[in-house]
Design a protein around this motif. Structure first.
Motif, PDB file in Angstrom:
ATOM      1  N   LYS A   1      -8.662   1.685  -7.663  1.00 27.53           N
ATOM      2  CA  LYS A   1      -8.884   0.525  -6.782  1.00 27.53           C
ATOM      3  C   LYS A   1      -8.616  -0.793  -7.504  1.00 27.53           C
ATOM      4  O   LYS A   1      -8.157  -1.755  -6.903  1.00 27.53           O
ATOM      5  N   ARG A   2      -8.916  -0.830  -8.798  1.00 28.79           N
ATOM      6  CA  ARG A   2      -8.635  -2.067  -9.540  1.00 28.79           C
ATOM      7  C   ARG A   2      -7.144  -2.399  -9.483  1.00 28.79           C
ATOM      8  O   ARG A   2      -6.749  -3.540  -9.264  1.00 28.79           O
TER       9      ARG A   2
ATOM     10  N   LEU B   1      -4.985  -1.336  -7.301  1.00 22.61           N
ATOM     11  CA  LEU B   1      -4.607  -1.659  -5.918  1.00 22.61           C
ATOM     12  C   LEU B   1      -4.852  -3.148  -5.664  1.00 22.61           C
ATOM     13  O   LEU B   1      -4.015  -3.844  -5.082  1.00 22.61           O
ATOM     14  N   ASP B   2      -5.968  -3.646  -6.142  1.00 23.17           N
ATOM     15  CA  ASP B   2      -6.260  -5.075  -5.967  1.00 23.17           C
ATOM     16  C   ASP B   2      -5.257  -5.945  -6.718  1.00 23.17           C
ATOM     17  O   ASP B   2      -4.810  -6.983  -6.208  1.00 23.17           O
ATOM     18  N   MET B   3      -4.885  -5.510  -7.928  1.00 22.37           N
ATOM     19  CA  MET B   3      -3.872  -6.253  -8.691  1.00 22.37           C
ATOM     20  C   MET B   3      -2.570  -6.339  -7.880  1.00 22.37           C
ATOM     21  O   MET B   3      -1.925  -7.378  -7.818  1.00 22.37           O
ATOM     22  N   LEU B   4      -2.221  -5.190  -7.271  1.00 17.04           N
ATOM     23  CA  LEU B   4      -0.965  -5.121  -6.519  1.00 17.04           C
ATOM     24  C   LEU B   4      -1.024  -5.964  -5.238  1.00 17.04           C
ATOM     25  O   LEU B   4      -0.142  -6.782  -4.968  1.00 17.04           O
ATOM     26  N   LEU B   5      -2.076  -5.749  -4.449  1.00 17.75           N
ATOM     27  CA  LEU B   5      -2.123  -6.378  -3.118  1.00 17.75           C
ATOM     28  C   LEU B   5      -2.212  -7.894  -3.180  1.00 17.75           C
ATOM     29  O   LEU B   5      -1.697  -8.584  -2.304  1.00 17.75           O
TER      30      LEU B   5
ATOM     31  N   ILE C   1       0.852  -1.205   0.000  1.00 16.20           N
ATOM     32  CA  ILE C   1       0.000   0.000   0.000  1.00 16.20           C
ATOM     33  C   ILE C   1       0.887   1.255   0.000  1.00 16.20           C
ATOM     34  O   ILE C   1       0.642   2.205  -0.747  1.00 16.20           O
ATOM     35  N   SER C   2       1.954   1.229   0.823  1.00 20.03           N
ATOM     36  CA  SER C   2       2.863   2.395   0.857  1.00 20.03           C
ATOM     37  C   SER C   2       3.499   2.623  -0.510  1.00 20.03           C
ATOM     38  O   SER C   2       3.664   3.765  -0.952  1.00 20.03           O
ATOM     39  N   LEU C   3       3.854   1.526  -1.154  1.00 21.05           N
ATOM     40  CA  LEU C   3       4.467   1.618  -2.479  1.00 21.05           C
ATOM     41  C   LEU C   3       3.510   2.305  -3.455  1.00 21.05           C
ATOM     42  O   LEU C   3       3.908   3.205  -4.212  1.00 21.05           O
ATOM     43  N   ALA C   4       2.245   1.905  -3.396  1.00 21.87           N
ATOM     44  CA  ALA C   4       1.247   2.525  -4.282  1.00 21.87           C
ATOM     45  C   ALA C   4       1.155   4.019  -3.976  1.00 21.87           C
ATOM     46  O   ALA C   4       1.074   4.844  -4.896  1.00 21.87           O
TER      47      ALA C   4
ATOM     48  N   THR D   1     -11.464  -3.703  -3.566  1.00 20.33           N
ATOM     49  CA  THR D   1     -10.885  -3.536  -2.219  1.00 20.33           C
ATOM     50  C   THR D   1     -11.780  -4.017  -1.075  1.00 20.33           C
ATOM     51  O   THR D   1     -11.311  -4.099   0.053  1.00 20.33           O
ATOM     52  N   LYS D   2     -13.040  -4.328  -1.356  1.00 18.10           N
ATOM     53  CA  LYS D   2     -13.864  -4.942  -0.303  1.00 18.10           C
ATOM     54  C   LYS D   2     -14.953  -5.825  -0.906  1.00 18.10           C
ATOM     55  O   LYS D   2     -16.141  -5.690  -0.582  1.00 18.10           O
ATOM     56  N   ALA D   3     -14.517  -6.718  -1.777  1.00 16.41           N
ATOM     57  CA  ALA D   3     -15.483  -7.600  -2.447  1.00 16.41           C
ATOM     58  C   ALA D   3     -16.014  -8.644  -1.467  1.00 16.41           C
ATOM     59  O   ALA D   3     -15.369  -8.972  -0.476  1.00 16.41           O
ATOM     60  N   ARG D   4     -17.196  -9.150  -1.789  1.00 12.47           N
ATOM     61  CA  ARG D   4     -17.783 -10.210  -0.959  1.00 12.47           C
ATOM     62  C   ARG D   4     -17.826 -11.504  -1.764  1.00 12.47           C
ATOM     63  O   ARG D   4     -18.074 -11.492  -2.973  1.00 12.47           O
ATOM     64  N   ILE D   5     -17.580 -12.605  -1.051  1.00  9.89           N
ATOM     65  CA  ILE D   5     -17.555 -13.911  -1.731  1.00  9.89           C
ATOM     66  C   ILE D   5     -18.981 -14.294  -2.120  1.00  9.89           C
ATOM     67  O   ILE D   5     -19.900 -14.228  -1.300  1.00  9.89           O
TER      68      ILE D   5
END
Ligand code: ADP
Ligand code: ASP
Ligand code: MG
Length: 408
Positions: free
Chosen positions: A63-64, A66-70, A51-54, A109-113
């Protein structure tokens, strides 16, 4: 054949030695006759570092992306875990959410299954492999990558345990169970042997970072026995289960504090049907999670509505507030930022009186001012100044004598 899910959090896989230790646990379970599925978090503080890197690149990462990164963090730890198991002479395979078929909705960043396809996992298990699934991630129907919210590897684990009908879901972490409050803030906190899903759900939602709240929702809905325990010792931890009668005798079972909140107050709203519905339609439209909603009204036909949001949703919430201001021609919106929330939770509140009075008295004696109060059947929460959150938590913990074993 019996099946167990073991989840290892970031500190439990922080370096090579800890990865080997976690691998040995899984191998031991296999040798004890279990099929073993592991859900693994990113190593140590990897997610924070990503997250800091981003943020070094931009203040406002899409956000897309960010999800790829995390999600890369978990891909590192699962592959290393598979190598550790191989090096000990056992079969294992690591799988990303995409390879498993862990399908989510479309909220980055806050998806639900939404569903998990168990076929691939079952197939690998039937070939004698330990299956290692990346925590915290999912894909949607078109293959886009999503994360499930901070701390959500717990949710991956319990959801896997539910679909695979596991005997137990073991959550290996850096504390030896669930405590009456965060032991990092109150050293007198006491470990509890057993806690109900409802209490744990409240505690998790109210700031007890030890478990992700969606994990408890899955556990309750699908009857998954959850055992939270230390990855560094063999001691029994805490079982999260359905409520049993004796639990009602304990009035307060835990205290939490949640910082990094902001409270919005919308004043001068028309007091007529549909206004609150319209406001929260804007909130829902932006996928902002709000809490502690309080509406009051005066005798001049006006109403005021307040609610809290987490700092992570603040930027999005400001867009929501702009929309509401335009619609209702509101001139002044009050935003208290930051605020904190201290809460006491216990199923025994349903049948005991005087709980609120005891909590408010304790806060008064500690000179903690209460800005707002919200309650449910099993919790009382107070919005307070964040600078006083630690003293407030310790005071409430002491007032309910949570450091002492409850009378048998
Ligand atoms: P992991 O990386 O294993 O998922 P977390 O950091 O998410 O671990 O959760 C474990 C931490 O949760 C503990 O180190 C502890 O400080 C904190 N915590 C907060 N509230 C509680 C509680 N009521 N009981 C136990 N731990 C708690
Ligand atoms: N790695 C993710 C996080 O740090 C998920 C997890 O650890 O549960 O939030
Ligand atoms: Mg965690």
């Amino acid at each position: 054949m019996k099946l167990i899910v073991q989840k290892f959090g970031g500190t439990s896989v922080a370096d090579a030695e800890r990865i080997h230790r976690a691998a040995r646990r899984a191998i031991q379970a296999k040798q004890n006759g279990y099929q073993v599925v592991m859900a693994v978090s990113a190593m140590g503080k990897t997610t924070d570092k990503l997250i800091s890197l981003a943020q070094e690149i931009t203040d406002d990462p899409p956000k897309r992306e960010l999800d790829m990164l995390l999600t890369t963090g978990e891909q590192v730890s699962i592959s290393l875990m598979a190598m550790a198991i191989h090096s000990a002479g056992h079969e294992a395979i690591s799988l990303t959410a995409g390879q498993v078929g862990l399908i989510t909705d479309n909220v980055h960043t806050k998806a639900r299954i939404k569903e998990i396809n168990a076929d691939r996992i079952k197939n690998e298990l039937s070939q004698g492999r330990i299956v290692i699934v990346a925590g915290f991630q999912g894909i949607n129907e078109t293959g886009e990558i999503f994360t499930l919210g901070r701390g959500a590897s717990d949710t991956t684990a319990v959801a896997l345990a539910a679909v695979l009908n596991a005997e137990c879901c073991e959550i290996y972490t850096d504390v030896d169970g669930i405590y009456t409050t965060d032991p990092r803030i109150e050293p007198k906190a006491r470990k509890v042997d057993r806690i109900s899903y409802d209490e744990m759900l409240e505690l998790a939602s109210l700031g007890a970072g030890v478990m992700h709240s969606r994990a408890i929702e899955f556990g309750k809905k699908y009857n998954v026995d959850i055992h939270v325990r230390s990855s560094f010792t063999d001691t029994t931890g805490t079982f999260i289960t359905h409520e049993v009668e004796q639990m009602e005798e304990i009035v307060v079972s835990g205290v939490t504090v949640k910082k990094d909140l902001a409270q919005f107050v919308l004043q001068g709203l028309p007091n007529r049907p549909g206004v609150a519905a319209g406001i929260f339609a804007h909130v829902a439209g932006h996928n902002v999670a709000v809490d502690d909603i309080i509406q009051t009204f005066d005798d001049k036909g006006k109403a005021s509505i307040s609610f809290t949001v987490e700092h992570s949703d603040l930027a999005e919430c400001k867009l929501v507030i702009e929309e509401i201001c335009q619609e209702h021609k509101l001139e002044e919106i009050i935003c208290h930022d930051p605020v904190a929330k201290v809460s006491a939770v216990g199923v025994g509140m349903r049948s005991h009186t005087g709980v609120a009075q005891k909590m408010f008295n304790a806060l008064a004696e500690a000179k903690v001012n209460i800005n707002a109060i919200t309650t449910s059947e099993i919790k009382i929460s107070c919005i307070i100044d964040p600078d006083q959150s630690e003293v407030a938590l310790q005071t409430i913990h002491a007032a309910f004598e949570l450091d002492k074993e409850p009378a048998a």
